[in-house]
Design a protein around this motif. Structure first.
Motif, PDB file in Angstrom:
ATOM      1  N   ILE A   1     -27.677 -25.271 -15.346  1.00 29.53           N
ATOM      2  CA  ILE A   1     -28.970 -25.951 -15.176  1.00 29.53           C
ATOM      3  C   ILE A   1     -30.110 -24.943 -15.289  1.00 29.53           C
TER       4      ILE A   1
ATOM      5  N   LEU B   1     -26.942 -30.772  -7.006  1.00 26.85           N
ATOM      6  CA  LEU B   1     -28.126 -30.833  -7.862  1.00 26.85           C
ATOM      7  C   LEU B   1     -29.399 -30.569  -7.073  1.00 26.85           C
TER       8      LEU B   1
ATOM      9  N   THR C   1     -32.058 -27.761  -8.088  1.00 23.71           N
ATOM     10  CA  THR C   1     -33.464 -28.106  -8.280  1.00 23.71           C
ATOM     11  C   THR C   1     -34.355 -27.258  -7.390  1.00 23.71           C
TER      12      THR C   1
ATOM     13  N   SER D   1     -31.331 -31.113 -13.879  1.00 23.22           N
ATOM     14  CA  SER D   1     -30.478 -31.749 -12.869  1.00 23.22           C
ATOM     15  C   SER D   1     -30.384 -33.242 -13.148  1.00 23.22           C
TER      16      SER D   1
END
Length: 111
Positions: free
Chosen positions: A55, A84, A88, A99
């Protein structure tokens, strides 16, 4: 994004490259087996770490590979969303967008 098509294309492209440098890819795959093996950290924990890096680096195919692994490891949607949330938090706005992509991939691959 069509996750199934992206991953099929990625596997095909990686396979073509692997034919050109088989020793390198063999060594890379062996390193992956060692790195992912259960030990002090579970394989699931390690896959969450890898997903966070995917990510942060904004790598769609890496997100796909690690989401597939987490689905295979029976990660719940609740666990996934918590992971996630951390990605983030650590990565800010760009990680928020990626995400969201990863959550979409989770929903596709867990069907």
């Amino acid at each position: 994004m069509n996750w199934q098509e992206l991953m099929a294309r990625t596997l095909e492209e990686c396979g073509n490259f692997a034919k050109e440098v088989p020793d390198l890819i063999g060594a890379y795959e062996q390193m992956g087996k060692v790195a992912k093996a259960d030990g002090a950290l579970s394989q699931k924990t390690k896959e969450f770490m890898a997903l966070g890096i995917a990510i942060a680096t904004r790598c769609d195919s890496c997100i796909g590979f690690h989401v597939q692994a987490l689905v295979r490891l029976k990660t719940t949607r609740e666990e996934f969303c918590e992971g996630l949330a951390m990605a983030t938090y650590m990565g800010g706005g760009p990680s928020y967008a990626f995400s969201a992509k990863a959550l979409n991939a989770y929903d596709v691959f867990s069907k």
